[in-house]
Design a protein around this motif. Structure first.
Motif, PDB file in Angstrom:
ATOM      1  N   LEU A   1       0.922  -6.901 -14.947  1.00 28.73           N
ATOM      2  CA  LEU A   1      -0.259  -7.156 -14.126  1.00 28.73           C
ATOM      3  C   LEU A   1      -0.438  -8.670 -13.929  1.00 28.73           C
TER       4      LEU A   1
ATOM      5  N   ALA B   1     -11.496  -0.521 -11.128  1.00 29.71           N
ATOM      6  CA  ALA B   1     -10.093  -0.929 -11.098  1.00 29.71           C
ATOM      7  C   ALA B   1      -9.291  -0.047 -10.144  1.00 29.71           C
ATOM      8  N   MET B   2      -9.568   1.275 -10.165  1.00 31.93           N
ATOM      9  CA  MET B   2      -8.847   2.190  -9.278  1.00 31.93           C
ATOM     10  C   MET B   2      -9.181   1.903  -7.815  1.00 31.93           C
TER      11      MET B   2
ATOM     12  N   ILE C   1      -5.519  -1.714  -2.071  1.00 28.02           N
ATOM     13  CA  ILE C   1      -4.205  -2.323  -1.828  1.00 28.02           C
ATOM     14  C   ILE C   1      -3.249  -1.289  -1.237  1.00 28.02           C
ATOM     15  N   THR C   2      -3.246  -0.091  -1.825  1.00 26.97           N
ATOM     16  CA  THR C   2      -2.375   0.973  -1.318  1.00 26.97           C
ATOM     17  C   THR C   2      -2.710   1.303   0.141  1.00 26.97           C
TER      18      THR C   2
ATOM     19  N   ALA D   1      -6.961  -0.836  -6.716  1.00 28.69           N
ATOM     20  CA  ALA D   1      -5.596  -0.343  -6.513  1.00 28.69           C
ATOM     21  C   ALA D   1      -5.506   0.464  -5.218  1.00 28.69           C
ATOM     22  N   GLN D   2      -6.540   1.295  -4.972  1.00 29.78           N
ATOM     23  CA  GLN D   2      -6.544   2.134  -3.767  1.00 29.78           C
ATOM     24  C   GLN D   2      -6.638   1.278  -2.507  1.00 29.78           C
TER      25      GLN D   2
END
Ligand SMILES: [Zn+2]
Length: 206
Positions: free
Chosen positions: A11, A41-42, A48-49, A45-46
């Motif tokens: 990370l 945090a998710m 970015i995805t 991440a989501q």
């Protein structure tokens, strides 16, 4: 303990690869993420995805859009014979905010930077020349009559502008440049809308 656990190191490495983020900032960001709730945090991440999987580049102007339908290129009210060339999608946004440009765009996704090893093949220049050479590759299948160069006014921007001006002139296209109301070294996306509007209205031939 020899170092951080492997997943934490990964990370930190990922953050450290971001522009402008040094090692210590990367550590700070990584530990911030670890302290956050899982949900927060998710959602990072989501985001970015989603940005990576849903955003595509318009096949004509290379601006970013949510799907292959580019709002600007597909708008018949836009003057497709006038193409404003900029370095980044954020520059399109800055100019669109002024509402004073009725043409369309070409986004280079970078600029020539010989010292950093970025040559013509490192940015979206070939597709620009293809748009000039072949009207069917331009929006509305219209022939490009004028290129307005909107690179940032600094050394790399000037290098890029000169390269494009030379190639476009060879092909018989009129080349203009945004007026220098923009202070030398200033960034297009940070300039105020009035200054950008003046720079568009007062564009000059090269
Ligand atoms: Zn487009």
């Amino acid at each position: 303990m020899k170092g951080y656990p492997e997943s934490v190191s990964r990370l930190i490495d990922a953050f450290a690869r971001l522009p402008g983020i040094g090692r210590r900032s990367a550590e700070r960001l990584a530990f911030h993420v670890l302290r956050e709730s899982s949900q927060e945090a998710m959602s990072l991440a989501q985001a970015i995805t989603d940005a990576k999987t849903r955003i595509v580049h318009c096949p004509t102007c290379w601006n970013i859009c949510d799907d292959l339908h580019c709002e600007i290129c597909s708008d018949p009210r836009r003057e497709a014979s006038i193409v404003l060339v900029v370095e980044q999608p954020k520059d399109v946004l800055a100019i669109e905010k002024t509402g004073s440009f009725r043409g369309i765009y070409h986004v280079l996704l970078g600029r020539l930077d010989p010292l950093a090893g970025v040559g013509p093949e490192g940015i979206v220049l070939e597709p620009l020349l293809a748009r000039i050479d072949d009207p069917s590759k331009n929006a509305q299948q219209v022939k490009i009559e004028e290129l307005v160069l909107g690179m940032n006014p600094d050394l790399e921007g000037d290098t890029t502008a000169l390269w494009i001006a030379r190639e476009a002139t060879k092909r018989g296209v009129r080349v203009t440049r945004l007026a220098r109301g923009l202070a030398s070294g200033s960034q297009l996306d940070l300039a105020n809308p009035g200054v950008i509007a003046d720079a568009i209205a007062g564009r000059t031939g090269i």
